[in-house]
Design an enzyme around this catalytic site. Structure first.
Site, PDB file in Angstrom:
ATOM      1  N   LYS A  52       9.988  14.536  -0.370  1.00 45.97           N
ATOM      2  CA  LYS A  52      11.355  14.937  -0.736  1.00 45.97           C
ATOM      3  C   LYS A  52      12.335  14.575   0.379  1.00 45.97           C
ATOM      4  CE  LYS A  52       9.695  18.573  -3.800  1.00 45.97           C
ATOM      5  NZ  LYS A  52       9.318  19.976  -3.962  1.00 45.97           N
ATOM      6  N   GLN A  96       9.547  25.556  -0.465  1.00 43.35           N
ATOM      7  CA  GLN A  96       8.398  25.039  -1.221  1.00 43.35           C
ATOM      8  C   GLN A  96       7.449  26.182  -1.602  1.00 43.35           C
ATOM      9  OE1 GLN A  96       8.027  21.625  -1.997  1.00 43.35           O
ATOM     10  NE2 GLN A  96       6.345  22.317  -3.278  1.00 43.35           N
ATOM     11  N   ASP A 119      16.706  24.018  -6.568  1.00 49.66           N
ATOM     12  CA  ASP A 119      15.569  24.152  -7.485  1.00 49.66           C
ATOM     13  C   ASP A 119      15.996  24.838  -8.789  1.00 49.66           C
ATOM     14  OD1 ASP A 119      13.208  22.959  -6.711  1.00 49.66           O
ATOM     15  OD2 ASP A 119      12.607  24.617  -5.385  1.00 49.66           O
TER      16      ASP A 119
END
Ligand code: NAP
Length: 308
Positions: A52, A96, A119
């Protein structure tokens, strides 16, 4: 025989569009920045977070990875998130998952400022998604919708069956399909007669986490099948059963000790009209949509219009 959907190629297309939007935002004096927080040493998470950050940088954006030890407490992670919330050079924050068991994931995800929640997991963004006016949509579901759009696969009026009701994939993709006028059925582990419900689908989405569970008895001829599952398969017997002798998958296993498989049985390829491979289907699109969300977040915070 289904047409394979090349997720990596679609992701490249989207990332090129994101790079162009990054330049527009930079011309207005803002450099989009993404912070990725990794707690612990989960091997897959290490790979995902590195990917990412690297993709973000390759599109001209700023990105950094904050690494915290496996022993970090909820308070320590909350402190890190709060510092990122206050930084004006960071427009997107991603923590994460999975987090180590002592860290209260819900508290951490709720501590991210909704405008920086790339997200799309914060309750404010979940509410906006349900209301149909989300700016930051969850990345995997948004990537799936890009598949339909870019392959001109009709959604309006279609019967969509989503297997899986997680907050990350199943529920949000069901809402996005509903907003695009599909008739949506959501299934889960307590659904009765799952194969016959799934066989009604024009669009079948499998987000389960069970290798090759969805076989040809779940699929009607000509259905569009989106395989979200990513499962490590270590059993050689199972790999042979799914892919046959001489398959590249056996070489994969010899090299790594496993091969990655989806929730959909390879035999479904003979029945579907379109199908996403695993790997190389939905996965790359998830990263591309994270990139799009980062530039969107930066633009929204600076009141600049992007992707117009
Ligand atoms: P999750 O939170 O574990 O949810 C799994 C869902 O599947 C649950 O709703 C569960 O039902 C349902 N389920 C489990 N076994 C079932 C069965 N035998 N029959 C019917 N439904 C069943 O998983 P997730 O986070 O949504 O992820 C699903 C899969 O997608 C995983 O393999 C994950 O690695 C993958 N994934 C891939 C990406 C990507 O970018 N490619 C992104 C996210 C996730 P209950 O609710 O009743 O328990």
């Amino acid at each position: 025989m289904a047409q394979w959907i090349d997720g990596a190629a679609l992701a490249k297309q989207i990332e090129a569009e994101v790079a162009a939007e990054v330049q527009k935002v930079q011309a207005a004096g803002v450099n989009p920045g993404l912070a990725v927080v990794l707690v612990g040493e989960h091997p897959a998470s290490q790979v995902y977070t590195r990917g990412k950050v690297k993709t973000c940088q390759s599109l001209g954006m700023y990105s950094e990875r904050i690494e915290m030890p496996e022993s970090a407490t909820t308070d320590e992670v909350l402190f890190a998130v709060d510092s990122l919330n206050q930084r004006s050079d960071i427009h997107g924050i991603l923590v994460q998952v999975p987090l180590p068991p002592q860290v209260v994931a819900r508290d951490v995800l709720q501590a991210i400022l909704p405008d920086k929640d790339v997200d799309g997991f914060h309750p404010v963004n979940v509410g906006r998604l349900a209301a149909g006016n989300a700016v930051l949509k969850p990345c995997t579901p948004a990537g799936i919708m890009e598949i339909f759009k870019r392959h001109r696969i009709p959604v309006r009026g279609q019967r969509a069956v989503v297997i899986g009701r997680s907050d990350i994939v199943g529920k949000p993709v069901s809402l996005l399909l509903l907003h695009e006028d599909a008739t949506v059925t959501i299934c889960h582990s307590k659904t009765r007669e799952l194969p016959s419900v799934a066989r009604e689908a024009d669009i079948l989405i499998a987000a389960i986490g069970r290798p090759a569970l969805v076989d040809d008895t779940y699929v009607k001829d000509g259905a569009v099948v989106i395989d979200v599952g990513v499962n490590r398969l270590e059993s050689l017997d199972k790999i042979r059963e799914l892919f046959g002798e001489g398959s590249q998958r056996l070489a994969d296993h010899a090299r790594k000790g496993y091969t990655l498989v989806g929730d959909v049985h390879p035999r479904v390829h003979e029945k579907a009209s379109y199908m996403t491979p695993v790997p190389g289907g939905v996965g790359p699109l998830t990263v591309a949509m994270l990139m799009a969300n980062t530039v969107r977040a930066a633009a929204a915070q600076a009141r600049i219009s992007v992707f117009a």
